[in-house]
Scaffold this motif. Sequence first.
Motif, mmCIF file in Angstrom:
data_model
loop_
_atom_site.group_PDB
_atom_site.id
_atom_site.type_symbol
_atom_site.label_atom_id
_atom_site.label_comp_id
_atom_site.label_asym_id
_atom_site.label_seq_id
_atom_site.Cartn_x
_atom_site.Cartn_y
_atom_site.Cartn_z
ATOM 1 N N SER A 86 1.044 -1.022 -0.308
ATOM 2 C CA SER A 86 -0.016 0.224 -0.035
ATOM 3 C C SER A 86 0.956 1.458 0.136
ATOM 4 N N GLY A 90 2.301 0.274 -3.778
ATOM 5 C CA GLY A 90 1.378 1.232 -4.458
ATOM 6 C C GLY A 90 0.953 2.708 -4.397
ATOM 7 N N TRP A 132 -16.426 4.212 2.525
ATOM 8 C CA TRP A 132 -15.413 2.306 2.164
ATOM 9 C C TRP A 132 -16.143 0.934 2.358
ATOM 10 N N LEU A 165 -6.380 -7.074 0.725
ATOM 11 C CA LEU A 165 -6.787 -5.959 -1.004
ATOM 12 C C LEU A 165 -7.433 -4.328 -0.767
ATOM 13 N N CYS A 166 -8.270 -5.260 0.206
ATOM 14 C CA CYS A 166 -8.913 -3.895 0.292
ATOM 15 C C CYS A 166 -8.451 -3.055 0.939
ATOM 16 N N VAL A 169 -5.806 -1.602 -0.670
ATOM 17 C CA VAL A 169 -6.613 -0.491 -1.845
ATOM 18 C C VAL A 169 -7.121 1.087 -1.119
ATOM 19 N N ILE A 172 -3.818 3.084 0.113
ATOM 20 C CA ILE A 172 -3.765 3.547 -1.672
ATOM 21 C C ILE A 172 -4.252 4.897 -1.661
ATOM 22 N N TRP A 173 -5.539 5.216 -1.521
ATOM 23 C CA TRP A 173 -6.324 6.064 -2.148
ATOM 24 C C TRP A 173 -5.885 6.929 -0.768
#
Length: 297
Positions: A86, A90, A132, A165-166, A169, A172-173
């Motif tokens: 991340s 990422g 999210w 993975l969630c 992400v 990273i966002w």
Amino acid sequence: MTSPGAARVRQGGNLALLLGPSVLLIGVFVVAPTGYGLYLSFTNTQLTGFAARNPQYVGLDNYSYLLGSDDFLESLGHTGNFVLWSAIIGQTVLGMLAALLLGRKWLRGKGLFGAAVLLPMVVPEVVASLTWASVLSPRDDGTLNRLIGLFGAGPVAALQEAPMLCIVVVNIWRGIAFAMIMFQAALEDVPDELVEASRIDGASAVQVFRYVTLPLIRGPVFLYLLLTTITTVGVFGLVYFLTQGGPGAATQLTSIYIFERAFQYSQIGLGSAASVILLVVLLVLGLTYVRLAKVDV
């Protein structure tokens, strides 16, 4: 006329007056808590029970327990994966791409693009978590399930099927904006003459970036890696709200492990020892980044 000795004394006094408040604040809010945490790590202090009123010195027992605990070692592994994918990969890669795009003259709508990247950074963590949680909801009305439903796919429980993975992400966002800002500032200091000379010599855009631009921004890149590693290791609220370290222990980061040991199981001494181990790991990583960046400290 003032003697040189008196001038040096006055200069030293002015320096102490200017730095005194900062040193005091660092001592009160950084050094003292760190020292107290280190002391607690050598005791069996608890929030409740006999050890709460009469903590005993246990030496290295907490450390030996943690280094032999599969749960703690697994949490370190999860934290390492989380930071690697991340933050180090990422956020760094996507942040660099965003900074390079903003530096291109042919890109239209730079203001809108920059605002879209910066928006996640200004959104409060609680709001981001709620957003999210709605996007990744396993229900049919979840945003993700609605999108994939347009293509005829059935609903998925993303947070249960791919929890790591969630959270990667989502992190990273949240962090790409900081990377973009740092890299954009570093890229602006790269001399245009060197870039133009490289292009005249026949270098491609990739070669210019690899052999000209990247070496010149080496320091800022490693400084960002250091900062993002420290902040990502300390991520707690975002992950805890979305998965609470689950399912099972699939996303139990070390920060969540420390919280559970210290406050849910009341084992303050054990939680402090885990914090000290994590601090040592961060110090090793920090020194590694500094050496790689060839920065003197």
